[in-house]
Design a protein around this motif. Structure first.
Motif, PDB file in Angstrom:
ATOM      1  N   LEU A 222      91.737 -33.259  71.020  1.00 26.84           N
ATOM      2  CA  LEU A 222      92.348 -34.072  72.063  1.00 26.84           C
ATOM      3  C   LEU A 222      91.560 -35.361  72.267  1.00 26.84           C
ATOM      4  O   LEU A 222      90.349 -35.416  72.053  1.00 26.84           O
ATOM      5  CB  LEU A 222      92.406 -33.298  73.380  1.00 26.84           C
ATOM      6  N   THR A 223      92.272 -36.397  72.732  1.00 24.19           N
ATOM      7  CA  THR A 223      91.626 -37.690  72.977  1.00 24.19           C
ATOM      8  C   THR A 223      91.527 -38.020  74.459  1.00 24.19           C
ATOM      9  O   THR A 223      90.945 -39.042  74.826  1.00 24.19           O
ATOM     10  CB  THR A 223      92.415 -38.815  72.285  1.00 24.19           C
ATOM     11  N   CYS A 224      92.094 -37.179  75.316  1.00 24.30           N
ATOM     12  CA  CYS A 224      92.133 -37.499  76.747  1.00 24.30           C
ATOM     13  C   CYS A 224      90.938 -36.897  77.495  1.00 24.30           C
ATOM     14  O   CYS A 224      90.169 -36.104  76.945  1.00 24.30           O
ATOM     15  CB  CYS A 224      93.439 -36.993  77.363  1.00 24.30           C
ATOM     16  N   ASP A 225      90.802 -37.264  78.748  1.00 23.70           N
ATOM     17  CA  ASP A 225      89.741 -36.763  79.617  1.00 23.70           C
ATOM     18  C   ASP A 225      89.973 -35.263  79.863  1.00 23.70           C
ATOM     19  O   ASP A 225      91.068 -34.844  80.257  1.00 23.70           O
ATOM     20  CB  ASP A 225      89.781 -37.530  80.943  1.00 23.70           C
ATOM     21  N   THR A 226      88.947 -34.455  79.669  1.00 27.75           N
ATOM     22  CA  THR A 226      89.075 -33.005  79.838  1.00 27.75           C
ATOM     23  C   THR A 226      89.412 -32.629  81.277  1.00 27.75           C
ATOM     24  O   THR A 226      89.990 -31.563  81.520  1.00 27.75           O
ATOM     25  CB  THR A 226      87.778 -32.307  79.387  1.00 27.75           C
ATOM     26  N   MET A 227      89.075 -33.478  82.230  1.00 27.37           N
ATOM     27  CA  MET A 227      89.402 -33.188  83.626  1.00 27.37           C
ATOM     28  C   MET A 227      90.865 -33.497  83.958  1.00 27.37           C
ATOM     29  O   MET A 227      91.336 -33.144  85.039  1.00 27.37           O
ATOM     30  CB  MET A 227      88.477 -33.979  84.559  1.00 27.37           C
ATOM     31  N   ASP A 228      91.572 -34.149  83.051  1.00 23.51           N
ATOM     32  CA  ASP A 228      92.991 -34.423  83.264  1.00 23.51           C
ATOM     33  C   ASP A 228      93.784 -33.269  82.651  1.00 23.51           C
ATOM     34  O   ASP A 228      94.193 -33.299  81.498  1.00 23.51           O
ATOM     35  CB  ASP A 228      93.363 -35.757  82.608  1.00 23.51           C
ATOM     36  N   THR A 229      94.003 -32.241  83.444  1.00 21.04           N
ATOM     37  CA  THR A 229      94.609 -31.009  82.948  1.00 21.04           C
ATOM     38  C   THR A 229      95.984 -31.250  82.343  1.00 21.04           C
ATOM     39  O   THR A 229      96.296 -30.754  81.247  1.00 21.04           O
ATOM     40  CB  THR A 229      94.704 -29.977  84.085  1.00 21.04           C
ATOM     41  N   GLU A 230      96.827 -32.001  83.038  1.00 22.80           N
ATOM     42  CA  GLU A 230      98.191 -32.212  82.559  1.00 22.80           C
ATOM     43  C   GLU A 230      98.209 -32.963  81.233  1.00 22.80           C
ATOM     44  O   GLU A 230      98.983 -32.630  80.330  1.00 22.80           O
ATOM     45  CB  GLU A 230      99.008 -32.971  83.614  1.00 22.80           C
TER      46      GLU A 230
ATOM     47  N   PRO B 293      87.228 -41.016  66.031  1.00 25.97           N
ATOM     48  CA  PRO B 293      88.644 -40.752  66.287  1.00 25.97           C
ATOM     49  C   PRO B 293      89.024 -40.644  67.756  1.00 25.97           C
ATOM     50  O   PRO B 293      90.183 -40.375  68.053  1.00 25.97           O
ATOM     51  CB  PRO B 293      88.863 -39.408  65.587  1.00 25.97           C
ATOM     52  N   SER B 294      88.069 -40.816  68.671  1.00 26.35           N
ATOM     53  CA  SER B 294      88.306 -40.718  70.111  1.00 26.35           C
ATOM     54  C   SER B 294      88.352 -39.255  70.559  1.00 26.35           C
ATOM     55  O   SER B 294      88.765 -38.363  69.816  1.00 26.35           O
ATOM     56  CB  SER B 294      89.605 -41.415  70.538  1.00 26.35           C
TER      57      SER B 294
ATOM     58  N   VAL C 260      91.271 -34.023  59.802  1.00 20.05           N
ATOM     59  CA  VAL C 260      91.240 -35.424  59.378  1.00 20.05           C
ATOM     60  C   VAL C 260      90.991 -36.264  60.625  1.00 20.05           C
ATOM     61  O   VAL C 260      91.815 -36.272  61.540  1.00 20.05           O
ATOM     62  CB  VAL C 260      92.562 -35.820  58.700  1.00 20.05           C
ATOM     63  N   SER C 261      89.865 -36.962  60.699  1.00 16.31           N
ATOM     64  CA  SER C 261      89.447 -37.681  61.909  1.00 16.31           C
ATOM     65  C   SER C 261      89.901 -39.136  61.848  1.00 16.31           C
ATOM     66  O   SER C 261      89.215 -39.981  61.271  1.00 16.31           O
ATOM     67  CB  SER C 261      87.924 -37.618  62.062  1.00 16.31           C
ATOM     68  N   LEU C 262      91.048 -39.440  62.431  1.00 18.40           N
ATOM     69  CA  LEU C 262      91.599 -40.787  62.406  1.00 18.40           C
ATOM     70  C   LEU C 262      91.495 -41.441  63.775  1.00 18.40           C
ATOM     71  O   LEU C 262      91.636 -40.765  64.806  1.00 18.40           O
ATOM     72  CB  LEU C 262      93.070 -40.757  61.990  1.00 18.40           C
ATOM     73  N   THR C 263      91.287 -42.753  63.787  1.00 18.37           N
ATOM     74  CA  THR C 263      91.284 -43.506  65.041  1.00 18.37           C
ATOM     75  C   THR C 263      92.732 -43.836  65.388  1.00 18.37           C
ATOM     76  O   THR C 263      93.156 -44.996  65.427  1.00 18.37           O
ATOM     77  CB  THR C 263      90.440 -44.779  64.885  1.00 18.37           C
ATOM     78  N   GLU C 264      93.486 -42.789  65.615  1.00 16.66           N
ATOM     79  CA  GLU C 264      94.913 -42.878  65.927  1.00 16.66           C
ATOM     80  C   GLU C 264      95.246 -41.725  66.867  1.00 16.66           C
ATOM     81  O   GLU C 264      94.397 -40.873  67.142  1.00 16.66           O
ATOM     82  CB  GLU C 264      95.757 -42.762  64.644  1.00 16.66           C
ATOM     83  N   ASP C 265      96.477 -41.671  67.327  1.00 15.97           N
ATOM     84  CA  ASP C 265      96.892 -40.524  68.128  1.00 15.97           C
ATOM     85  C   ASP C 265      96.759 -39.259  67.283  1.00 15.97           C
ATOM     86  O   ASP C 265      97.143 -39.232  66.105  1.00 15.97           O
ATOM     87  CB  ASP C 265      98.335 -40.696  68.593  1.00 15.97           C
ATOM     88  N   SER C 266      96.241 -38.200  67.889  1.00 18.62           N
ATOM     89  CA  SER C 266      95.889 -36.982  67.144  1.00 18.62           C
ATOM     90  C   SER C 266      97.011 -36.387  66.298  1.00 18.62           C
ATOM     91  O   SER C 266      96.746 -35.915  65.182  1.00 18.62           O
ATOM     92  CB  SER C 266      95.366 -35.914  68.111  1.00 18.62           C
ATOM     93  N   PRO C 267      98.263 -36.365  66.764  1.00 18.41           N
ATOM     94  CA  PRO C 267      99.308 -35.759  65.917  1.00 18.41           C
ATOM     95  C   PRO C 267      99.451 -36.430  64.555  1.00 18.41           C
ATOM     96  O   PRO C 267      99.956 -35.809  63.619  1.00 18.41           O
ATOM     97  CB  PRO C 267     100.576 -35.923  66.769  1.00 18.41           C
TER      98      PRO C 267
ATOM     99  N   VAL D 210      97.169 -30.566  78.452  1.00 21.42           N
ATOM    100  CA  VAL D 210      98.244 -29.642  78.112  1.00 21.42           C
ATOM    101  C   VAL D 210      99.294 -30.347  77.263  1.00 21.42           C
ATOM    102  O   VAL D 210      99.739 -29.827  76.226  1.00 21.42           O
ATOM    103  CB  VAL D 210      98.874 -29.055  79.385  1.00 21.42           C
ATOM    104  N   LYS D 211      99.683 -31.550  77.675  1.00 21.31           N
ATOM    105  CA  LYS D 211     100.707 -32.281  76.916  1.00 21.31           C
ATOM    106  C   LYS D 211     100.226 -32.596  75.500  1.00 21.31           C
ATOM    107  O   LYS D 211     100.967 -32.397  74.525  1.00 21.31           O
ATOM    108  CB  LYS D 211     101.076 -33.575  77.634  1.00 21.31           C
ATOM    109  N   GLN D 212      98.990 -33.094  75.365  1.00 21.38           N
ATOM    110  CA  GLN D 212      98.488 -33.423  74.025  1.00 21.38           C
ATOM    111  C   GLN D 212      98.388 -32.173  73.150  1.00 21.38           C
ATOM    112  O   GLN D 212      98.676 -32.216  71.951  1.00 21.38           O
ATOM    113  CB  GLN D 212      97.125 -34.105  74.122  1.00 21.38           C
ATOM    114  N   THR D 213      98.005 -31.058  73.749  1.00 20.05           N
ATOM    115  CA  THR D 213      97.925 -29.813  72.979  1.00 20.05           C
ATOM    116  C   THR D 213      99.308 -29.398  72.482  1.00 20.05           C
ATOM    117  O   THR D 213      99.480 -29.031  71.306  1.00 20.05           O
ATOM    118  CB  THR D 213      97.314 -28.696  73.831  1.00 20.05           C
ATOM    119  N   LEU D 214     100.307 -29.463  73.356  1.00 18.89           N
ATOM    120  CA  LEU D 214     101.664 -29.100  72.961  1.00 18.89           C
ATOM    121  C   LEU D 214     102.181 -30.039  71.865  1.00 18.89           C
ATOM    122  O   LEU D 214     102.867 -29.598  70.929  1.00 18.89           O
ATOM    123  CB  LEU D 214     102.586 -29.131  74.178  1.00 18.89           C
TER     124      LEU D 214
END
Length: 594
Positions: free
Chosen positions: A42-50, A500-501, A277-284, A53-57
Motif C-alpha cells: 500500500l502507498t497510503c497512510d496506515t492510520m487512514d483505515t478506509e 515505490p511509495s 515489482v516496486s514501481l513508482t506508480e499506483d500499486s495495482p 481497505v480500498k487500496q487493498t481491495l
C-alpha cells in the motif's frame, strides 16, 4: 556447490513451505511446489483505515495475493487490527504483511493482527550511522547476543500465533556492524539475514522466507545467488523460500526493465517463490508486470531437447556467478568506425530494415543510434551444442536462429564452448533465436527482452546486443539502450533510483519524481535518487550522485552520495535547491534548445 543445478538447464529450486494465514480462507503457501506468488504494498497512510481497505481491495482485484502495509510506529501497528477487521467484514481474506523498520515493539503489536511480519535486520536492532569502527570478535559476537535478546520475543510470538515472517535485507540499510565487518557487499547482506535466521532456528521457528533486495539489478542478482549457495552449503533443512524484488526500480519502462532483469533472470534460474515489482506508480500497476514475469518463465526456459550435451555443461559455469566481471574478449569492428569487445562499450546492432527506417531521423548529437548493421558484419553463427569451428578471434560470434534452445541457455553454452576452445571471440546477444511468429504485447516485449539480454549481461556475457522482439524500428533501438542503461553497461541518459511509495513516504513520490525528471532528464550520466523517507535512503544512494529524501512533513533533505548536505528544505523549494546542488558540483549542463 553453486546457486542452481546448472546454468544451462532449468530446474526450479525446491524449498520448504511457508504458510501465510489460513490456506482454506484466502491464505497462501509460499514455496514447495506452489506457483510463484504475486504481492504488492500500500502507498497510503496506515492510520487512514478506509484508504488502506480500498487500496487493498483494488490490489486483490488486480490479482495480488499478499498485501504489505508499513507499520512505522506502535500506533500504526495497532491500527492494522481495524484494517484487517474491515477487510474480513467485506469477505476479503488476503493475507496482510506488516512492514517493520526500527521499532521492535511495533512488530510485536502488528503480529497480533496480521498474518506475516517483514523485518529488516539492518535496522531492527542495530542503528545505521555510517560510523567507522573496529570490531574484534568479542565485541562483534557480544552484539549478536543483543540481537537475540531483542529479536527472540517476536520469534516466540510468531510461533505461538502461527504467523509467517520475512527476513529481508536491503542493500541500502545494512547495519554499521555488518558494514564494518563485510562492507556494503552481497556477502554482508547474506550474513545479516543469516544471523537472524539462526536465532529463529534456535527457537524452532521455521515459517519464514528471505529477501535480498537492491536497486542495482546486478547487485540484487549476485545477492540472491550467494544466499542460495550459502543455504545449500548449510544443509538440506535450510531450504527456505525467497522473495524476489528490485527495490526502488522507478517508473514506466525503466522500472519494468530493471525489474525484469533482476526478477526475471532469477526466475529463469529456478530461484524465487514470491515476487514484488516496486514501481513508482499506483500499486495495482505492479501486478500485471508480476503476471508477465511469471508467465514468461516456462517459455524462456523450455526444456532442452534430448541431445548429447558436452560433459562440462553439467559441472562448469562459463563465468563467476557471484562476482560480476565482463568476459575478456578480443576487439572486432562493427561498422561506423566502431569496435566491440575488449574495453569498448557494449554495442547496439540492428537489422538492415531497422537501420533504413531510423537513419533518416538521426541527428549528429543523438546518443541513441545504431552502431552496426547485422547483415554487414562478419558474424559466425554457431550451434553451441556442437564443438566450435570458429577460425580465429577476429569473428563476432552468435547463436544460430531457429535452434530448439532457450536463448539464455544457448548463449551461456556458447560462452562455455568458447572457453573450452580457448577462444576470446566477442559475442553478439539476441533477445530471441527467431523473430516471434506472433507479435507480443508491448508489456511482454519489455520483460522478455530485458530478462534475456539483462540476464546474460549481468553474467558478464555479451559484447553487442540486438533486440528483435520489438517490431517497431525506433522502439527496438530505444529498448536496447534502455536495457544497457538498466543493467549498468551503458549510460546515455539520467539514471533515477526512485522508491515505490508507502505509508512512510513524506511527499507525493509520483508528482515529485515527474517534477525532478522535467528539470534533470537531459543530464546524461548523472544518477539521482528520490526517496520518500530515510529507511533505505542513504544506503541505496551510495552509488547515486545526488539524493532527494523526505526528512519530515513538507521538508526535504538533499544528499551528495550518501552524505546529507542540506536539511529541512521546504518542499516547494527543494527541486530548485537540487538543481543548484547539481550545478555546484559541476554536473549541470543546459538542455539542448531542441
Amino acid at each position: 556447490m553453486n546457486y542452481c543445478a546448472s546454468p544451462y538447464f532449468y530446474r526450479r529450486r525446491l524449498t520448504r513451505e511457508v504458510v501465510v494465514g489460513d490456506p482454506h480462507r484466502g491464505g497462501v503457501i509460499i514455496g514447495g511446489r506452489h506457483p510463484v506468488m504475486k504481492q504488492s504494498m500500500l502507498t497510503c497512510d496506515t492510520m487512514d483505515t478506509e484508504a488502506c481497505v480500498k487500496q487493498t481491495l483494488d490490489l486483490v482485484e488486480a490479482g495480488c495475493q499478499l498485501v504489505r502495509i508499513t507499520a512505522p510506529t506502535v500506533k500504526d501497528a495497532a491500527n492494522l487490527r481495524n484494517i484487517v477487521e474491515k477487510l474480513r467484514a467485506q469477505n476479503c481474506f488476503v493475507p496482510i504483511c506488516a512492514d517493520i523498520h526500527f521499532k521492535p515493539e511495533a512488530a510485536l503489536e502488528a503480529a497480533r493482527w496480521v498474518e506475516k511480519i517483514r523485518i529488516n535486520p539492518g535496522n531492527f536492532v542495530d542503528k545505521k550511522k555510517f560510523e567507522v569502527r573496529e570490531y574484534d570478535d568479542a565485541t562483534y559476537f557480544a552484539e549478536m547476543d543483543r540481537i537475540e535478546e531483542v529479536f527472540a520475543p517476536l520469534v516466540r510470538l510468531c510461533k505461538e500465533l502461527g504467523r509467517a515472517m520475512r527476513i529481508g535485507t536491503n542493500h541500502g540499510s545494512l547495519s554499521d556492524r555488518i558494514l564494518n565487518r563485510y562492507g556494503d557487499t552481497p556477502m554482508g547482506m547474506v550474513e545479516s539475514a543469516l544471523e537472524f535466521a539462526r536465532v529463529a532456528r534456535r527457537l524452532d521457528f521455521h515459517n519464514f522466507c528471505f529477501s535480498m533486495k537492491a536497486s542495482n539489478p546486478k547487485v540484487m542478482i549476485e545477492c540472491y545467488r550467494l544466499l542460495v549457495e550459502k543455504l545449500e552449503k548449510l544443509g538440506p533443512d535450510w531450504n527456505y523460500p525467497v522473495h524476489l524484488g528490485v527495490t526502488e526500480a522507478g517508473e514506466g519502462e525503466d522500472g519494468r526493465i530493471k525489474s525484469a532483469i533482476g526478477i526475471g533472470s532469477l526466475l529463469c534460474d529456478g530461484i524465487g517463490d514470491t515476487i514484488r515489482v516496486s514501481l513508482t506508480e499506483d500499486s495495482p500497476h505492479e501486478i500485471p508486470v508480476c503476471t508477465d514475469l511469471i508467465a514468461q518463465t516456462p517459455e524462456l526456459t523450455a526444456p532442452l531437447p534430448p541431445v548429447a550435451m558436452p560433459e562440462w555443461a553439467f559441472t562448469t559455469w562459463p563465468v563467476d556467478p557471484f562476482n560480476y566481471q565482463r568476459r575478456v574478449t578480443a576487439e572486432v569492428e562493427v561498422g561506423f568506425g566502431l569496435k566491440c569487445g575488449g574495453e569498448h562499450p557494449i554495442r547496439v546492432i540492428v537489422p538492415r530494415n531497422v537501420y533504413q527506417q531510423v537513419a533518416p531521423r538521426l541527428r549528429p548529437q543523438d546518443d541513441v543510434r545504431p552502431e552496426g548493421i547485422y547483415e554487414d558484419l562478419l558474424v559466425w553463427e554457431v550451434d553451441p551444442r556442437e564443438s566450435l569451428q570458429v577460425p580465429d578471434d577476429t569473428h563476432l560470434v552468435t547463436v544460430k536462429d531457429n535452434l530448439p534452445l532457450p536463448a539464455i541457455s544457448a548463449f551461456r553454452l556458447l560462452a562455455g564452448r568458447l572457453q573450452e576452445a580457448g577462444r576470446r571471440n566477442p559475442i553478439l546477444l539476441k533477445d530471441c533465436l527467431a523473430p516471434p511468429a506472433a507479435a507480443l504485447s508491448p508489456a511482454r516485449v519489455l520483460v522478455a527482452s530485458a530478462t534475456v539480454l539483462g540476464s546474460l549481461l549481468a553474467d558478464g556475457i555479451g559484447d553487442a546486443i540486438m533486440v528483435r522482439h520489438e517490431p517497431g524500428a525506433g522502439a527496438s533501438l530505444r529498448l536496447a539502450y534502455n536495457i544497457l542503461q538498466a543493467v549498468g553497461s551503458r549510460s546515455f541518459k539520467t539514471d533515477y533510483v526512485a522508491c515505490p511509495s508507502c505509508g512512510r513516504t513524506l511527499f507525493n513520490l509520483q508528482t515529485v519524481t515527474a517534477r525532478i525528471k522535467a528539470r534533470t532528464e537531459h543530464l546524461k550520466g548523472v544518477k539521482i535518487a528520490i526517496m520518500g523517507c530515510i529507511v533505505n535512503g542513504p544506503g541505496e544512494m551510495a552509488d547515486a550522485d545526488f539524493g532527494y529524501v523526505g526528512g519530515g512533513p513538507g521538508k526535504v533533505n538533499l544528499y551528495v552520495g550518501k552524505k546529507p548536505v542540506r536539511f529541512n528544505i521546504p518542499e516547494a523549494e527543494a527541486v530548485d535547491q537540487l538543481v543548484a546542488l547539481i550545478k555546484e558540483h559541476g554536473k549541470w549542463r543546459e538542455p539542448d534548445a531542441a
